[in-house]
Write a protein that holds these residues in place. Structure first.
Motif, short mmCIF file in Angstrom:
data_model
loop_
_atom_site.label_atom_id
_atom_site.label_comp_id
_atom_site.label_asym_id
_atom_site.label_seq_id
_atom_site.Cartn_x
_atom_site.Cartn_y
_atom_site.Cartn_z
N PRO A 160 0.83 -1.21 0.00
CA PRO A 160 0.00 0.00 0.00
C PRO A 160 0.86 1.26 0.00
O PRO A 160 1.95 1.27 0.58
N PRO A 161 0.39 2.32 -0.63
CA PRO A 161 1.14 3.59 -0.59
C PRO A 161 1.19 4.14 0.83
O PRO A 161 0.43 3.70 1.71
N ALA A 162 2.07 5.08 1.07
CA ALA A 162 2.18 5.70 2.38
C ALA A 162 0.85 6.33 2.78
O ALA A 162 0.15 6.94 1.95
N ASN A 163 0.47 6.14 4.04
CA ASN A 163 -0.76 6.69 4.63
C ASN A 163 -2.03 5.98 4.15
O ASN A 163 -3.13 6.46 4.43
N TYR A 164 -1.88 4.88 3.44
CA TYR A 164 -3.04 4.10 3.03
C TYR A 164 -3.05 2.78 3.79
O TYR A 164 -2.00 2.22 4.11
N SER A 165 -4.24 2.29 4.07
CA SER A 165 -4.39 1.06 4.83
C SER A 165 -4.02 -0.15 3.98
O SER A 165 -4.26 -0.18 2.77
N ALA A 166 -3.46 -1.18 4.65
CA ALA A 166 -3.17 -2.44 3.96
C ALA A 166 -4.41 -3.32 3.86
O ALA A 166 -4.36 -4.39 3.26
N ALA A 167 -5.53 -2.87 4.43
CA ALA A 167 -6.80 -3.62 4.32
C ALA A 167 -7.39 -3.36 2.94
O ALA A 167 -8.42 -2.70 2.78
N ALA A 168 -6.72 -3.87 1.94
CA ALA A 168 -7.09 -3.59 0.56
C ALA A 168 -8.34 -4.37 0.16
O ALA A 168 -8.67 -5.41 0.71
N ASP A 169 -9.02 -3.86 -0.85
CA ASP A 169 -10.18 -4.49 -1.43
C ASP A 169 -9.83 -4.90 -2.86
O ASP A 169 -8.75 -4.56 -3.37
N LEU A 170 -10.73 -5.62 -3.51
CA LEU A 170 -10.52 -6.05 -4.89
C LEU A 170 -11.70 -5.62 -5.77
O LEU A 170 -12.84 -5.54 -5.30
N ARG A 171 -11.41 -5.39 -7.01
CA ARG A 171 -12.47 -5.16 -7.99
C ARG A 171 -11.98 -5.64 -9.35
O ARG A 171 -10.77 -5.70 -9.60
N ARG A 172 -12.90 -6.04 -10.19
CA ARG A 172 -12.54 -6.30 -11.58
C ARG A 172 -12.27 -4.97 -12.26
O ARG A 172 -12.96 -3.98 -12.01
N ARG A 173 -11.29 -4.96 -13.12
CA ARG A 173 -10.90 -3.71 -13.77
C ARG A 173 -12.09 -3.12 -14.53
O ARG A 173 -12.74 -3.79 -15.32
N GLY A 174 -12.36 -1.88 -14.24
CA GLY A 174 -13.49 -1.21 -14.87
C GLY A 174 -14.72 -1.14 -14.01
O GLY A 174 -15.64 -0.36 -14.29
N ASP A 175 -14.80 -1.96 -12.94
CA ASP A 175 -15.94 -1.92 -12.03
C ASP A 175 -15.83 -0.71 -11.11
O ASP A 175 -14.75 -0.12 -10.93
N ALA A 176 -16.94 -0.35 -10.50
CA ALA A 176 -16.95 0.75 -9.55
C ALA A 176 -16.29 0.32 -8.25
O ALA A 176 -16.31 -0.86 -7.88
N VAL A 177 -15.72 1.27 -7.52
CA VAL A 177 -15.11 1.01 -6.23
C VAL A 177 -16.19 0.77 -5.19
O VAL A 177 -17.22 1.44 -5.17
N ASN A 178 -15.98 -0.20 -4.33
CA ASN A 178 -16.91 -0.49 -3.25
C ASN A 178 -16.97 0.70 -2.29
O ASN A 178 -15.95 1.12 -1.73
N GLU A 179 -18.16 1.24 -2.09
CA GLU A 179 -18.31 2.41 -1.23
C GLU A 179 -18.83 2.08 0.16
O GLU A 179 -19.32 2.93 0.89
N ASP A 180 -18.72 0.82 0.52
CA ASP A 180 -19.11 0.40 1.88
C ASP A 180 -17.94 0.70 2.81
O ASP A 180 -17.22 -0.17 3.26
N TRP A 181 -17.77 1.99 3.12
CA TRP A 181 -16.58 2.43 3.86
C TRP A 181 -16.51 1.83 5.25
O TRP A 181 -15.43 1.47 5.73
N ALA A 182 -17.63 1.70 5.91
CA ALA A 182 -17.62 1.22 7.29
C ALA A 182 -17.03 -0.18 7.40
O ALA A 182 -16.31 -0.49 8.35
N SER A 183 -17.32 -1.04 6.41
CA SER A 183 -16.81 -2.40 6.47
C SER A 183 -15.31 -2.46 6.22
O SER A 183 -14.68 -3.48 6.49
N ARG A 184 -14.73 -1.40 5.71
CA ARG A 184 -13.30 -1.39 5.41
C ARG A 184 -12.45 -1.00 6.62
O ARG A 184 -11.25 -1.25 6.65
N ILE A 185 -13.06 -0.35 7.61
CA ILE A 185 -12.28 0.26 8.68
C ILE A 185 -11.63 -0.78 9.59
O ILE A 185 -10.46 -0.68 9.93
#
Length: 602
Positions: A160-185
């Motif tokens: 992960p880049p500096a200041n970004y969490s290592a709790a990364a998510d996945l998406r197929r290329r071209g799909d929208a980013v998951n906006e369920d922010w609470a589940s990522r924390i």
């Protein structure tokens, strides 16, 4: 009594019978509810005493894990959809990459992106304001994907880049980013140096592979300080591990425990139960036991048993190796040793990205029996070989553990024809078969001669057996072929040889009978890769300023991958063309002069 009186009597008796029936039903329902509450309480607060241990039936194990099945891998049904998402079960942070274990055993073919989040709010503020959090999103292409086990796949992501969490998510290329922010924390990211990473059923026990126990290398440890815990959840919360057994052996990175009775009685129905190790706190002032974070799950060995039952008999000789980015060496190594009698190959792939899958597929199309084991765990060669023993034991009488730059050579057999066929064909299998009926010999050791660059500046086109012909005079170390069913239960090994079960011994083969040509010091372009990745656990990486005089390092090299002067002329004391001459005389095409490993079906 007239008919009118009988009708009145029936009307009077009916409420009484109904009330009695209702009372019985109520009593039964109350009892069922009480039993249900008792079951929930025992599952949440298990009692581990000598008098009582909770026992889960196979149906309970299966139903408990059903919610984690492949059907839940996606948030939306089948098909290629913009809302299709992967469920990341575990995240492990390595020094050079982020490893994601994904609940999906189907090979992933579409390009994937790794999605990283940076929450500018405090976590509590984000939870209170999930509709409008201050979130930065960073997206990078995944490095690679891979099949892993029956229920999971692997996705390798950049750090992960500096200041970004290592709790990364996945998406197929071209799909929208998951906006369920609470589940990522609150997603957990495990550190590679402190995690249970693998587990294998072995009869009435389970072998558990652990990083971070820091046990003494090459020695047994006290198993009484460890225990195994089995559960269904995705964390190490106390309530999610409902079964416990004691360890029976512990050595290096492998702890072996007894299986709980419910699993022991239904091994063919085990589907992904998580296993962890509990050990005392390293703080001498604390008496609290600690459970290791775990990504290890146990699976039924039914597929292996089925394959074994379809096999007429065991292979006499198999080979196991661990490699990283050595696909170009695989064809020569396998084709040559198959001619010597190796029948089955276990390739432990330690994060290669050089097209090894295609090479193995091509070899199997040519009837070489090769399997690739995805082994993403860095610097775990000893543990990987222990794992290989468990896989190979039901298929092979003997298993050789040696590297793809090591080639067996039989000086006498290659010079003298014995009976029909080519001189020396099946020599290695014949050698081990002579001791298959022995009641004492469980390991055969062969000395290694180390070859140098032999004056070359480029990798030899016809392979190492033909190109490298100058070596050091004295042999160094040895490699072993072992009986996998006669090893110590700890599975303890030091790469070159295993600890044997009590009552068995090793046999050293005389050099005039057999040797290993170890093409250790190749042209600099090939050799320099050893600076960047060593697979053995207890061997220091060459970029570290330690053990400079060790035989694990090349003499005269520092900690940087800088070619020394006259590298191509070093490590050359004896010109040895024995194997080269034999290979050219017996393997080369009489018309073109090409060798089998130079040809390709493609």
């Amino acid at each position: 009594m007239d008919s009118e009186q009988r009708r009145k009597l029936k009307r009077v008796g009916r409420p009484y019978s109904q009330s009695r029936l209702l009372s019985m039903r109520s009593l039964v329902l109350c009892l069922c509810f009480f039993v249900f509450l008792l079951f929930l309480y025992s599952a949440r607060f298990p009692i581990y005493s000598a008098a009582f241990r909770p026992v889960l039936t196979s149906s309970t194990l299966l139903s408990s894990y059903a919610s984690n099945s492949i059907l839940d891998s996606f948030t939306n049904g089948g098909g290629r959809s913009s809302s299709l998402r992967f469920r990341v079960e575990d995240r492990i942070l390595f020094p050079d990459q982020l490893l994601l274990l994904v609940a999906n055993s189907i090979p992933i073919s579409d390009p994937l992106d790794c999605v990283y989040y940076s929450f500018l709010n405090h976590a509590d503020e984000v939870l209170e304001n999930v509709r409008n959090p201050e979130v930065k999103v960073f997206v990078r292409p995944a490095l690679s994907t891979d099949a892993y086990d029956e229920l999971r796949s692997i996705v390798r992501c950049p750090l992960p880049p500096a200041n970004y969490s290592a709790a990364a998510d996945l998406r197929r290329r071209g799909d929208a980013v998951n906006e369920d922010w609470a589940s990522r924390i609150n997603q957990t990211v495990y550190s590679w140096d402190k995690v249970v990473y693998e587990a294998v059923l072995d009869g009435d026990t389970v072998a558990v592979f652990v990083k971070g126990l820091n046990l003494r290398p090459h020695r047994n440890s006290d198993p009484t300080q460890f225990s195994c815990h089995f559960g269904f959840g995705n964390s190490i919360k106390e309530e999610e591990f409902v079964l416990k057994t004691e360890a029976v052996t512990a050595a290096q990175e492998v702890v072996r425990c007894q299986l709980p009775l419910s699993i022991r009685n239904n091994p063919d129905k085990v589907k992904g139960i998580r296993v962890t190790i509990e050990h005392p706190s390293w703080n001498p002032r604390s008496s609290v036991a600690v459970k290791k974070p775990s990504v290890a799950r146990i699976f039924s060995s039914k597929s292996y048993q089925q394959k074994r039952s379809n096999q007429a008999k065991k292979h006499e000789l198999c080979a196991c190796t661990m490699l990283w980015n050595q696909a170009s060496s695989l064809r020569e190594w396998i084709m040559y040793h198959a001619w010597l009698g190796v029948e089955r190959w276990f390739i432990y792939d330690n994060n290669s990205d050089d097209g090894i899958e295609e090479v193995i597929q091509e070899l199997n199309l040519q009837d070489y029996n090769v399997s690739r084991q995805t082994w993403p765990w860095i610097k775990t060669q000893e543990a990987g070989f222990s794992h290989c023993v468990l896989r190979a034991r039901d298929e092979c009488n003997w298993v050789g553990f040696f590297d793809v730059d090591e080639f067996f050579y039989f000086p006498y057999a290659f010079r003298h024809k014995r009976g029909p066929g080519l001189p020396g064909q099946n020599s290695l299998q014949d050698l081990v078969a002579n001791y298959s009926s022995s009641t004492t010999i469980a390991e055969i050791r062969t000395a290694c001669h180390n070859f140098g660059p032999s004056g070359l500046s480029r990798h030899p086109a016809q392979g190492v057996t033909v190109g490298y012909t100058c070596r050091l005079q004295n042999p160094e170390r040895h490699k072993s072929i072992v009986r996998p069913d006669r090893l110590d239960s700890t599975l303890l090994n030091v790469v070159h040889h295993f600890r044997l079960a009590e009552g068995y011994r090793a046999l050293n083969i005389p050099e005039k009978t057999a040797l290993i040509n170890h093409y250790k010091y190749q042209v600099w372009e090939t050799f320099r890769a050893k600076f960047y990745r060593r697979v053995a656990t207890y061997v220091v990486d060459w970029q570290e300023d330690q053990n400079k005089g060790s035989k694990d390092r090349a003499p005269g090299l520092g900690t940087e991958a800088i070619e020394p002067p006259n590298w191509r002329l070093q490590f050359c004391e004896v010109w040895d063309t024995g194997l080269r001459d034999f290979v050219l005389a017996n393997f080369a095409d009489p018309v073109t002069g090409s060798l089998p490993w130079e040809r390709s079906l493609l």
